[in-house]
Design an enzyme around this catalytic site. Structure first.
Site, PDB file in Angstrom:
ATOM      1  N   SER A 149      -4.600   5.245   7.216  1.00 56.12           N
ATOM      2  CA  SER A 149      -3.153   5.455   7.177  1.00 56.12           C
ATOM      3  C   SER A 149      -2.548   4.620   6.065  1.00 56.12           C
ATOM      4  O   SER A 149      -3.111   3.598   5.661  1.00 56.12           O
ATOM      5  CB  SER A 149      -2.517   5.067   8.513  1.00 56.12           C
ATOM      6  OG  SER A 149      -2.628   3.674   8.750  1.00 56.12           O
ATOM      7  N   ASP A 150      -1.403   5.051   5.548  1.00 56.91           N
ATOM      8  CA  ASP A 150      -0.633   4.162   4.686  1.00 56.91           C
ATOM      9  C   ASP A 150       0.013   3.105   5.579  1.00 56.91           C
ATOM     10  O   ASP A 150      -0.016   3.194   6.807  1.00 56.91           O
ATOM     11  CB  ASP A 150       0.413   4.944   3.901  1.00 56.91           C
ATOM     12  CG  ASP A 150       0.799   4.242   2.606  1.00 56.91           C
ATOM     13  OD1 ASP A 150       0.521   3.036   2.474  1.00 56.91           O
ATOM     14  OD2 ASP A 150       1.367   4.896   1.721  1.00 56.91           O
ATOM     15  N   TYR A 151       0.592   2.122   4.957  1.00 59.80           N
ATOM     16  CA  TYR A 151       1.074   0.933   5.657  1.00 59.80           C
ATOM     17  C   TYR A 151       1.956   1.307   6.858  1.00 59.80           C
ATOM     18  O   TYR A 151       3.101   1.714   6.694  1.00 59.80           O
ATOM     19  CB  TYR A 151       1.854   0.076   4.669  1.00 59.80           C
ATOM     20  CG  TYR A 151       2.092  -1.345   5.073  1.00 59.80           C
ATOM     21  CD1 TYR A 151       1.270  -2.366   4.615  1.00 59.80           C
ATOM     22  CD2 TYR A 151       3.165  -1.690   5.887  1.00 59.80           C
ATOM     23  CE1 TYR A 151       1.506  -3.689   4.962  1.00 59.80           C
ATOM     24  CE2 TYR A 151       3.404  -2.996   6.244  1.00 59.80           C
ATOM     25  CZ  TYR A 151       2.579  -3.994   5.777  1.00 59.80           C
ATOM     26  OH  TYR A 151       2.818  -5.306   6.124  1.00 59.80           O
ATOM     27  N   THR A 152       1.392   1.219   8.058  1.00 59.25           N
ATOM     28  CA  THR A 152       2.047   1.520   9.343  1.00 59.25           C
ATOM     29  C   THR A 152       2.507   2.978   9.462  1.00 59.25           C
ATOM     30  O   THR A 152       3.338   3.293  10.321  1.00 59.25           O
ATOM     31  CB  THR A 152       3.246   0.587   9.633  1.00 59.25           C
ATOM     32  OG1 THR A 152       4.339   0.896   8.762  1.00 59.25           O
ATOM     33  CG2 THR A 152       2.866  -0.881   9.501  1.00 59.25           C
ATOM     34  N   SER A 153       1.983   3.878   8.638  1.00 58.89           N
ATOM     35  CA  SER A 153       2.491   5.256   8.682  1.00 58.89           C
ATOM     36  C   SER A 153       2.220   5.931  10.020  1.00 58.89           C
ATOM     37  O   SER A 153       2.982   6.808  10.438  1.00 58.89           O
ATOM     38  CB  SER A 153       1.895   6.092   7.542  1.00 58.89           C
ATOM     39  OG  SER A 153       0.503   6.256   7.679  1.00 58.89           O
TER      40      SER A 153
END
Length: 740
Positions: A283-287
């Protein structure tokens, strides 16, 4: 392209050995340890170059992270560097955890580590794939020597709205250019042996259609047809995966109402099903946590379930997988088989990187000192910088400037600046390596005192007395260099702009300087296509210099004084006005096509033509080049056949120059409407002084195919236009008919 090598997959024997090892490990793993392998957290140990040495007291964050690693609750760390501490941190996993599974170290090494290369958009202006592979390779060498195994790059989002701040991270608006740079950068990062310390696992991002955010506003929704998605936004990801990438990052945006970090159709059906991808999705940062804010998940537990079942294998930063997977499995909401699948993907990738055999790769301080910021890498940064520069305009042949006999006024907020040369996503930069524009010019001039430097204004605010000082300096000079544009905080993630123009204080500065009547060269710093107006657009010469990285000053001086010619070409369109956004060359004709005349009731704005001020592919050289009409080897192409297109380039100047011959086509009649032009190939060509060169390029059956209504590539017989031209808005079309 010659010289581009794909990182090889593991041999069948190695795959079998890795599978057996991983099977044995997974048979011993608890559900908590499995969740731990899918948990990616910030690296608190190597956040500064010297790292944390044995015997140092750990702060509370470090102590907690160390405890989590030893308990098997963390499988990977990101954005820490430094060989000195690599062994210390890896020991926590290999020697002090129950199963001894090595950590994966990742980082945002987007366009260099300590040595910083041009931002990706700038480098894409080189139209030089071999260069892009070399800079990615150098970045991987520095990253690998600093204890990094994976980079969150390349960004392969096609970006057609210049208001979007993240245009700067990619290869611009064209599909082909994005495909080719995606492959070149992937190969450069990964090298020819993934197990070697100098190879970084590539992670193309952001999957998918993030670059099509509505109104160019970062993190915004995207909505498009599947034909558009498959024609424009998915191909660069496929190109990166075909080049060997074994990880992919999911995006922040929602696509047609489904957030991409919870989109099973994208992350599983297409990625693994259609494309046969064998690596893992991070995932992207906390996506994945943001599925709640999207209104797609009820809470963090629900978000973890949705993301995992959709195909997100590794959770970045949020901790949701570690927190909720055991209970989700116990309740039956997530099958153990899906968890095992994700863990296996992560562990097999660690095996492909050789981490089970050499978990301490990148922990040699002597190697790190030798390669990081090396002279070879700085020389490469200088080469990449000058090849990225695009000359938009050069009235009266003002450039190149002589190195003596002229007084030069360097005016603008970026003249003496050394802090902002790197551009966004240069979090590991070495500021001691920065060469400012002033420094580069003074070193190039025979008399350094012939240069006067005045700031004139800040980037987004006027300076008291700034304009007066600038005008005085201009009046004393023979030529003015106007160093203006955007700062790195104006062109980056979360830095979308309503108006992509030069900030007002700098425009006022430009107008005042232009009023002196002195020749003006604009040195534009930017991370996107921009609106140029007033005195900026009216300058005698304009060089687009992007953010060129460590060797900025030297690279610009090389071109400005003619030691090297400008060879860059625009990877994005520069519109007449911001209100044209999104503007891109490969648009549709519509039922009322725009006309060269100011005709009513056609597709255009009232104030400007339906065109770019400086189009995609545009860029001038230091010699006038005459282009002949495009010639075709045949007026017909057989089904599954090919023809050749030719053009003659004549150099009317007294120096050798490089041109980029661009092959465009248009399908005149098709079952789905097609772009007015579409790039199919290009070639960099040297044209000797006073000579002519004939360039011939093949046009194949594959080039005339397009994405059909059933989402497969098809061709249809009929009439086609062909251009061999210097940009997407120049040249006369030749025509041929495709026969069935």
């Amino acid at each position: 392209m010659a010289g581009l090598m794909m990182a090889p997959r593991m041999t069948l024997a190695k795959q079998a050995e890795a599978k057996d090892r991983i099977d044995a490990l997974m048979a011993r793993m608890t559900i908590e340890e499995k969740a731990g392998q899918l948990n990616l957290m910030n690296d608190p140990f190597r956040w500064r170059p010297e790292g944390v040495n044995p015997g140092d007291r750990l702060d509370s964050d470090q102590a907690q992270t160390a405890a989590d690693i030893k308990a098997g609750r963390i499988g990977a760390l990101f954005n820490g560097v430094g060989a000195a501490t690599t062994r210390l941190v890896q020991d926590m996993a290999v020697r002090e955890s129950r199963l001894g599974i090595p950590l994966l170290f990742a980082a945002d090494i987007v366009h260099g580590l300590r040595t910083t290369f041009p931002v990706p958009l700038g480098e894409s202006a080189s139209w030089d794939l071999e260069l892009a592979e070399r800079t990615a390779r150098a970045a991987a060498v520095e990253g690998g020597a600093s204890g990094v195994h994976q980079t969150y790059a390349p960004m392969v989002d096609v970006a057609r709205d210049q208001r979007w701040g993240r245009v700067v991270e990619g290869a611009g608006e064209d599909v082909l250019l994005n495909n080719l740079f995606a492959a070149a950068r992937t190969k450069g990062f990964q090298g020819d042996d993934l197990t070697h310390w100098s190879s970084l696992l590539a992670c193309p991002k952001h999957f998918a259609a993030y670059g099509a955010a509505e109104s160019g506003m970062d993190y915004n929704s995207t909505d498009m047809s599947e034909v558009m998605l498959r024609s424009v936004y998915l191909p660069p990801f496929k190109a990166a995966l075909d080049a060997g990438a074994l990880s992919v990052m999911s995006a922040f945006n929602d696509l047609n109402g489904v957030p991409t970090s919870g989109n099973k159709w994208l992350l599983t059906d297409i990625l693994h099903g259609e494309w046969g991808f064998a690596g893992f999705v991070v995932s992207d940062y906390t996506s994945e946590a943001e599925l709640v804010a999207h209104g797609f998940a009820a809470d963090g537990r629900d978000a973890a379930r949705i993301a995992l079942m959709a195909g997100v294998d590794m959770s970045m930063k949020s901790g949701l997988y570690l927190r909720h997977i055991p209970d989700l499995v116990a309740s039956g909401e997530v099958p153990m088989a899906r968890v095992d699948q994700a863990v296996r993907r992560v562990l097999m990738t660690k095996a492909a990187l050789g981490l089970f055999d050499d978990p301490y790769r990148g922990s040699d301080v002597a190697v790190e000192r030798r390669v990081v910021g090396s002279r070879d890498h700085l020389d490469l940064a200088r080469e990449a910088g000058r090849k990225s520069i695009v000359m938009l305009k050069n009235e009266g042949g003002l450039l190149p400037l002589p190195k003596s006999g002229q007084r030069i006024a360097l005016i603008g907020p970026f003249g003496a600046d050394a802090a902002d040369v790197f551009g966004p996503w240069s979090i590991f930069k070495d500021t001691d390596l920065a060469v400012s524009l002033e420094q580069g010019l003074r070193q190039a001039l025979r008399d350094p005192n012939a240069l006067t430097v005045v700031k004139g204004s800040d980037v987004e605010a006027p300076l008291p007395g700034g304009i007066e000082a600038a005008v005085a300096a201009a009046n004393e000079a023979d030529v003015v260099l106007l160093a203006i544009g955007e700062s790195s905080v104006m062109s980056a993630e979360s830095k979308s702009r309503v108006s992509i123009d030069i900030p007002a204080p700098q425009l006022a500065l430009a107008e005042a300087v232009a009023a002196t009547g002195k020749p003006v060269v604009v040195l534009l710093r930017n991370g996107r296509g921009m609106e140029l107006s007033g005195a900026v657009a009216g300058a005698d010469s304009i060089l687009v210099t992007w953010f060129l990285g460590s060797e900025t000053g030297h690279a610009i001086a090389d071109v400005l004084f003619g030691d090297h010619e400008p060879t860059g070409r625009l990877p994005v369109s520069f519109p007449f006005r911001s209100g044209q956004s999104p503007f891109y060359y490969a648009h549709k004709a519509t039922g009322r096509p725009s006309q060269p005349t100011d005709q009513e009731f056609t597709s255009k704005f009232r104030e400007v033509p339906h065109a770019a001020l400086y189009p995609f592919g545009h860029g001038l050289t230091y010699a006038p080049i005459d282009w002949s009409e495009t010639r075709l080897s045949s007026q017909t192409m057989a089904w599954n056949g090919q023809i050749e297109a030719s053009v003659t380039l004549t150099n009317g100047g007294d120096r050798d120059v490089t041109e980029v011959v661009q092959l465009y086509i248009r399908d005149r009649v098709a079952s789905l409407t097609q772009p007015v032009r579409l790039l199919k190939a290009f070639r960099r060509v040297t044209v000797p002084a006073g000579k002519s060169v004939e360039v011939t390029m093949p046009l194949t059956f594959a080039d005339v195919q397009f994405m059909g209504p059933d989402h497969t590539m098809i061709a249809e017989p009929g009439l086609f236009d062909v251009w061999l031209s210097a940009s997407a808005q120049t040249g006369q079309a030749a025509q041929f008919t495709l026969l069935r």
